[in-house]
Design a protein around this motif. Sequence first.
Motif, PDB file in Angstrom:
ATOM      1  N   ALA A 885       0.846  -1.189   0.000  1.00 35.33           N
ATOM      2  CA  ALA A 885       0.000   0.000   0.000  1.00 35.33           C
ATOM      3  C   ALA A 885       0.883   1.242   0.000  1.00 35.33           C
ATOM      4  CB  ALA A 885      -0.930   0.016   1.206  1.00 35.33           C
ATOM      5  N   THR A 886       0.568   2.192  -0.865  1.00 32.58           N
ATOM      6  CA  THR A 886       1.288   3.455  -0.899  1.00 32.58           C
ATOM      7  C   THR A 886       0.284   4.603  -0.904  1.00 32.58           C
ATOM      8  OG1 THR A 886       1.363   3.497  -3.335  1.00 32.58           O
ATOM      9  CG2 THR A 886       3.223   2.467  -2.182  1.00 32.58           C
ATOM     10  N   TRP A 887       0.750   5.759  -0.423  1.00 28.66           N
ATOM     11  CA  TRP A 887      -0.081   6.962  -0.376  1.00 28.66           C
ATOM     12  C   TRP A 887       0.590   8.073  -1.150  1.00 28.66           C
ATOM     13  CZ3 TRP A 887      -4.882   7.139   1.864  1.00 28.66           C
ATOM     14  CH2 TRP A 887      -5.239   6.053   2.671  1.00 28.66           C
ATOM     15  N   ASP A 888      -0.213   8.819  -1.898  1.00 24.56           N
ATOM     16  CA  ASP A 888       0.263   9.968  -2.671  1.00 24.56           C
ATOM     17  C   ASP A 888      -0.456  11.226  -2.192  1.00 24.56           C
ATOM     18  OD1 ASP A 888       1.515   7.969  -4.164  1.00 24.56           O
ATOM     19  OD2 ASP A 888      -0.066   7.963  -5.688  1.00 24.56           O
ATOM     20  N   LEU A 889       0.225  12.348  -2.321  1.00 23.84           N
ATOM     21  CA  LEU A 889      -0.367  13.625  -1.929  1.00 23.84           C
ATOM     22  C   LEU A 889      -0.042  14.665  -2.994  1.00 23.84           C
ATOM     23  CD1 LEU A 889      -1.882  15.251   0.289  1.00 23.84           C
ATOM     24  CD2 LEU A 889       0.370  15.796   1.255  1.00 23.84           C
ATOM     25  N   ARG A 890      -1.062  15.440  -3.382  1.00 27.04           N
ATOM     26  CA  ARG A 890      -0.870  16.488  -4.392  1.00 27.04           C
ATOM     27  C   ARG A 890      -1.657  17.725  -3.989  1.00 27.04           C
ATOM     28  NH1 ARG A 890      -3.700  18.359  -9.003  1.00 27.04           N
ATOM     29  NH2 ARG A 890      -2.355  19.069 -10.723  1.00 27.04           N
ATOM     30  N   ALA A 891      -1.010  18.879  -4.125  1.00 26.18           N
ATOM     31  CA  ALA A 891      -1.678  20.158  -3.879  1.00 26.18           C
ATOM     32  C   ALA A 891      -1.485  21.030  -5.111  1.00 26.18           C
ATOM     33  CB  ALA A 891      -1.100  20.847  -2.639  1.00 26.18           C
ATOM     34  N   ALA A 892      -2.585  21.614  -5.596  1.00 26.71           N
ATOM     35  CA  ALA A 892      -2.531  22.442  -6.804  1.00 26.71           C
ATOM     36  C   ALA A 892      -3.210  23.777  -6.551  1.00 26.71           C
ATOM     37  CB  ALA A 892      -3.189  21.718  -7.971  1.00 26.71           C
ATOM     38  N   TYR A 893      -2.715  24.786  -7.241  1.00 28.78           N
ATOM     39  CA  TYR A 893      -3.275  26.137  -7.149  1.00 28.78           C
ATOM     40  C   TYR A 893      -3.413  26.665  -8.564  1.00 28.78           C
ATOM     41  CZ  TYR A 893      -3.840  31.044  -5.754  1.00 28.78           C
ATOM     42  OH  TYR A 893      -4.319  32.325  -5.567  1.00 28.78           O
ATOM     43  N   SER A 894      -4.620  27.097  -8.943  1.00 25.32           N
ATOM     44  CA  SER A 894      -4.842  27.578 -10.305  1.00 25.32           C
ATOM     45  C   SER A 894      -5.574  28.900 -10.271  1.00 25.32           C
ATOM     46  CB  SER A 894      -5.646  26.550 -11.114  1.00 25.32           C
ATOM     47  OG  SER A 894      -6.910  26.327 -10.526  1.00 25.32           O
ATOM     48  N   VAL A 895      -5.281  29.745 -11.254  1.00 25.56           N
ATOM     49  CA  VAL A 895      -5.860  31.088 -11.336  1.00 25.56           C
ATOM     50  C   VAL A 895      -6.300  31.323 -12.771  1.00 25.56           C
ATOM     51  CG1 VAL A 895      -5.460  33.555 -11.064  1.00 25.56           C
ATOM     52  CG2 VAL A 895      -4.412  31.936  -9.471  1.00 25.56           C
ATOM     53  N   GLU A 896      -7.519  31.798 -12.953  1.00 29.70           N
ATOM     54  CA  GLU A 896      -8.007  32.199 -14.264  1.00 29.70           C
ATOM     55  C   GLU A 896      -7.960  33.716 -14.378  1.00 29.70           C
ATOM     56  OE1 GLU A 896     -11.812  30.637 -15.134  1.00 29.70           O
ATOM     57  OE2 GLU A 896     -11.253  28.544 -14.728  1.00 29.70           O
ATOM     58  N   THR A 897      -7.553  34.226 -15.576  1.00 29.07           N
ATOM     59  CA  THR A 897      -7.439  35.683 -15.854  1.00 29.07           C
ATOM     60  C   THR A 897      -6.957  36.431 -14.621  1.00 29.07           C
ATOM     61  OG1 THR A 897      -9.782  35.984 -15.300  1.00 29.07           O
ATOM     62  CG2 THR A 897      -9.211  35.599 -17.622  1.00 29.07           C
ATOM     63  N   PRO A 898      -5.697  36.263 -14.237  1.00 37.12           N
ATOM     64  CA  PRO A 898      -5.225  36.757 -12.955  1.00 37.12           C
ATOM     65  C   PRO A 898      -5.315  38.262 -12.757  1.00 37.12           C
ATOM     66  CG  PRO A 898      -3.414  36.063 -14.359  1.00 37.12           C
ATOM     67  CD  PRO A 898      -4.656  35.588 -15.008  1.00 37.12           C
ATOM     68  N   SER A 899      -5.125  39.055 -13.810  1.00 43.05           N
ATOM     69  CA  SER A 899      -5.193  40.512 -13.610  1.00 43.05           C
ATOM     70  C   SER A 899      -5.331  41.183 -14.964  1.00 43.05           C
ATOM     71  CB  SER A 899      -3.935  41.013 -12.894  1.00 43.05           C
ATOM     72  OG  SER A 899      -2.808  40.917 -13.754  1.00 43.05           O
ATOM     73  N   GLU A 900      -5.751  42.450 -14.932  1.00 42.38           N
ATOM     74  CA  GLU A 900      -5.861  43.216 -16.155  1.00 42.38           C
ATOM     75  C   GLU A 900      -4.504  43.387 -16.807  1.00 42.38           C
ATOM     76  OE1 GLU A 900      -7.624  45.218 -19.230  1.00 42.38           O
ATOM     77  OE2 GLU A 900      -8.549  44.072 -17.609  1.00 42.38           O
ATOM     78  N   ARG A 901      -3.497  43.546 -15.982  1.00 42.51           N
ATOM     79  CA  ARG A 901      -2.146  43.743 -16.505  1.00 42.51           C
ATOM     80  C   ARG A 901      -1.669  42.534 -17.298  1.00 42.51           C
ATOM     81  NH1 ARG A 901       3.232  45.016 -12.787  1.00 42.51           N
ATOM     82  NH2 ARG A 901       4.743  45.123 -14.525  1.00 42.51           N
ATOM     83  N   TRP A 902      -2.082  41.323 -16.850  1.00 42.49           N
ATOM     84  CA  TRP A 902      -1.654  40.094 -17.506  1.00 42.49           C
ATOM     85  C   TRP A 902      -2.843  39.439 -18.219  1.00 42.49           C
ATOM     86  CZ3 TRP A 902       3.437  39.586 -17.475  1.00 42.49           C
ATOM     87  CH2 TRP A 902       4.173  40.197 -16.451  1.00 42.49           C
ATOM     88  N   ARG A 903      -3.681  40.252 -18.851  1.00 45.65           N
ATOM     89  CA  ARG A 903      -4.904  39.724 -19.437  1.00 45.65           C
ATOM     90  C   ARG A 903      -4.666  38.766 -20.607  1.00 45.65           C
ATOM     91  NH1 ARG A 903      -4.483  45.118 -20.615  1.00 45.65           N
ATOM     92  NH2 ARG A 903      -4.255  45.691 -22.822  1.00 45.65           N
ATOM     93  N   PHE A 904      -3.465  38.794 -21.199  1.00 38.64           N
ATOM     94  CA  PHE A 904      -3.195  37.854 -22.287  1.00 38.64           C
ATOM     95  C   PHE A 904      -3.002  36.432 -21.755  1.00 38.64           C
ATOM     96  CE2 PHE A 904       0.802  39.588 -20.807  1.00 38.64           C
ATOM     97  CZ  PHE A 904       1.631  38.484 -20.705  1.00 38.64           C
ATOM     98  N   ILE A 905      -2.874  36.311 -20.422  1.00 36.33           N
ATOM     99  CA  ILE A 905      -2.811  34.980 -19.814  1.00 36.33           C
ATOM    100  C   ILE A 905      -4.214  34.571 -19.404  1.00 36.33           C
ATOM    101  CG2 ILE A 905      -1.901  33.591 -17.912  1.00 36.33           C
ATOM    102  CD1 ILE A 905       0.507  35.423 -17.847  1.00 36.33           C
ATOM    103  N   LYS A 906      -4.705  33.464 -19.957  1.00 35.45           N
ATOM    104  CA  LYS A 906      -6.046  33.000 -19.635  1.00 35.45           C
ATOM    105  C   LYS A 906      -6.086  32.279 -18.292  1.00 35.45           C
ATOM    106  CE  LYS A 906      -7.415  32.328 -24.483  1.00 35.45           C
ATOM    107  NZ  LYS A 906      -7.881  31.335 -25.486  1.00 35.45           N
ATOM    108  N   GLU A 907      -5.055  31.470 -18.027  1.00 32.37           N
ATOM    109  CA  GLU A 907      -5.055  30.671 -16.797  1.00 32.37           C
ATOM    110  C   GLU A 907      -3.642  30.174 -16.544  1.00 32.37           C
ATOM    111  OE1 GLU A 907      -6.977  26.438 -15.150  1.00 32.37           O
ATOM    112  OE2 GLU A 907      -7.830  27.431 -16.927  1.00 32.37           O
ATOM    113  N   TRP A 908      -3.295  30.030 -15.282  1.00 33.62           N
ATOM    114  CA  TRP A 908      -2.049  29.359 -14.936  1.00 33.62           C
ATOM    115  C   TRP A 908      -2.265  28.517 -13.687  1.00 33.62           C
ATOM    116  CZ3 TRP A 908       0.156  30.140 -10.172  1.00 33.62           C
ATOM    117  CH2 TRP A 908      -0.194  31.315  -9.484  1.00 33.62           C
ATOM    118  N   ASP A 909      -1.474  27.479 -13.563  1.00 34.46           N
ATOM    119  CA  ASP A 909      -1.586  26.643 -12.365  1.00 34.46           C
ATOM    120  C   ASP A 909      -0.232  26.048 -12.035  1.00 34.46           C
ATOM    121  OD1 ASP A 909      -1.324  23.760 -13.431  1.00 34.46           O
ATOM    122  OD2 ASP A 909      -2.887  24.592 -14.721  1.00 34.46           O
TER     123      ASP A 909
END
Length: 954
Positions: A885-909
């Motif tokens: 038996a093994t255990w895995d752990l994952r944490a993710a953080y994602s942002v859509e259209t983070p700011s007006e300044r970076w509006r050409f970026i749709k999403e990053w994670d």
Amino acid sequence: MPDRSDAEPGDKDSEGKKEAQTLTGITVTGSNLPTTPDAVAVPVTILGSEQIERIGVSANVLEILRKMIPSFAGRGNAGNSNANNNNQNTAGGSQVQLRNLDTLVLINGRRVATSGINGIGGKSFVDVNQIPVGAIDRIEVLTDGSSAIYGSDAIGGVVNIILKSDYEGVEIGTRFGFAEGGYQERSANFVAGTPIHGGNITVMGSTSHTDPLFQNQRPFSTPLTGRSSQVPGAVGANGLNPGALLNPSLDSPRDRNPTGSSATAGSIGDLINNGTYSASTPAGIAGTYDLSKYQTLLLKQDQNALAATFNSALLPDNRLTAFGDVELAKTKSYTQFLPVVTAVNVPAGAPYDPLKTAFPKVQFGYLPFTHNFNNESRDTRVTLGLRGEITDDWNWEAAYVYSSSLLTQKQSGLIYKPNLARAIAGGYDANGNPVTGGTYSGVVPGYNESNPLVFVPSLDPFARASGVIAGSLNNLYGTETIDASSRLRAVDAKIVGSLFDLPAGRAGLAIGASYRTESLKGRPDANGYNTGPTAQRWIGGTYADPFSSSRDISALYAETRVPITGADWNAPGLHDFDLIGAVRAEHYSDVGGSVVPKIGFHWQPFDAQVTVRGTYAKSFTAPTLYAMFGPTDTRIVGAGVIQSVFGLPAMPINGEDGNNPHLNPSKAKTAAIGVTLVPEVIKGLRLTIDYSDIRQKGFPGGIGFTNILQSINQYGSASPFFANLGVGNFPGASGATQPFTNPGDLLTYLKGGGSSLNLYAIDQFRNLGGIKEQSINISGSYEHPTETAGTFSVATTGAIFLHYKFQALPGQPFYEYAGYVTNGGTGVQGTIPKYHFYTSFDWRYDKWDLMLGNNFISSVTDIGPGGIVFANSTTLKRIHVGAYATWDLRAAYSVETPSERWRFIKEWDVAVGINNIGNRMPPLAPQAYTDNNADVSTYSPLGRLFYVSASIKF
């Protein structure tokens, strides 16, 4: 949580009429009829790109499937763990097999050329590693026999890899992982798409690298002693081969004794008495040889791939559309085996012979020159097609596919046989003049016997690496280069539509035809031919003659779906009931024809909360071109065979793999039934259970050298394989005898010092026995959204093997392998646990996603390489292999259209994770897996793996 296409919500239109076949449906794996994924009558699991990203494994389809769908069990699922054995030779490619049975692999619903390694006697499989994970939209896995839909190979099921399409924008991603011992894996990918002419073009690319992992980097596989007595510095003595080992304080007998024409010792006994050698046994010598210093557990791999999909409207209103895809991949792999060691006879008067006479049974090898495999696979696939509407109820589709797999394998660290005797003999001075006792030897350069001799310092075959004379290895070690190719050319066409209206809905029909040509070629190194004037000049290499063959396959097929009851026309207990039928007639130019049917039903007794489905089908697998028409392959069989069969120090034997043009297709019958529950009282809950019963017989394959030796030792001349073993030469050849007529004779021969290199075994392809497989697949998921704390979900997928019974040859008994681990013989290889589950717990809140995963494999019993039939007839024991038996752990953080300044970026994670938090190593199965002490394909040898991944969309 896993998407499941076997979920069963309602499938009625706004007028209450069932749309069993509509042009707005999609074609789901397992059917030619467009429908919704929830209306199929077969068990299909769909893994989407988001799920693939979240499980945190390397960029390899095999590893993804093996982790998320536990029914991918058994040694047939071979990939980069194939690092130090040839019994599952994939040349670094990745093979997938559902339930350890033949499984068809498709890309976008169409066939792919098998790996070129089959052209030189390797496995016949589609290398799923050629497909960049970043290009995959989803993987559809059908765990049901489907030759009536797809033809040959679909006995265990179908894996259909769907590439991304209709993408708009650009996405770039990367991943980096590392584990103990300096192991690293890294990858990067991109996808970009744009609309064109009423359609879309999507382009995808990826690059990935995984480090090799060596045996001495993991505790369970080091030290690895007692496996091989073929050690430089060992010689025959006292009737044993080997029976003495060079004094560890000496580099060579020349350090203590006069040699060549000045030698004074009369026998090996004199050298033992004066302390040059220490008397020993094969087991004692093997105990000094740690193999883990030299061998890999996992291959090194580098992959670069580019893929594209397109569709374009040629006429408006879907009347005519062009579509297609292109994939290009180059995969390089590296693996390292033990250095080649061979027994030589040193003639009297050779410069470094410490005896006055000839010295037989001297183990020669140079340990710094390991036996290395460098494979380069170049895979190409092009699909071009047209589809269109005939009427509102009928459409058509036709396509052409070209697919190829070109392989170049370079085996380095091999000994050029003609130069070995020359290098040892000496007899020349530095200028090439014959001189009695001269310490120079004449050898040919360039591994070509037509070249004139050159003169180098003579070879001391008794020396350890530290005592090798400079220049004496020149022109002795070289590289064997082998080329192979597999190609597929195919055309197909089908018409799909609705036949007529019935009270419960519309009946659908699909009819189609296909034609394809498969070709396979192998071109060995000239010095690696099996026959002819340049034959078998590489010691330790692969021997085979050039090979080329092809076949043509034509097929006609039909499929229908008939609604018996529906929302507007039903009866109690028959709220919704469909019958599905299919038939396929396929003709091979070399093995004849086969007609296979499939029938099934899709039933909702009361409403969409309970769905029952079932199928009965016949399937088949055609024998490979290599098995039927390939050349005889003569080679040195891995030293681990004798180790695993008899518990003796590993010793190699001579093996011959033969073709059989009279092979017949393997046939199977499959019955399956499943239930899906979506209770309204528990919103978000879905449970599915599927039962399958598969009976396969007559599958083409080799007997297995393990089975041959074990059977002859157990039964003597009564063994069905008695005629497959010879002493002195291959059975039927000049000088061959077979003295092992009584039970135990073979073991007595080996224990008494008989040379394993005097054994010659033939393992000819034949139609073998059968497999009876019964299993249950379970999946369940529950999602609970909250207003303030996010969404909680849990999902599990499991495989329960009730039975996996195997029959080696027709007429022999079936033996149970569910719950056991074995590694050898005729197809029953690897670990088949009774229970295997993958479970995930997920919490999504705002921009955060936290997932905990568990992989559980039940305990098994190690019964050695040959299976239960031999487990109680040899010195092998039944060894408990604990649950894992093994255990895995994952944490993710994602942002859509983070700011007006970076509006050409749709999403990053960005995501970080730990696989195998507890650093659990594979449980030991030392009898079955003498090469590593454990099954490193079922249980990952990496231990705790840290990784970080990130992506950005524009």
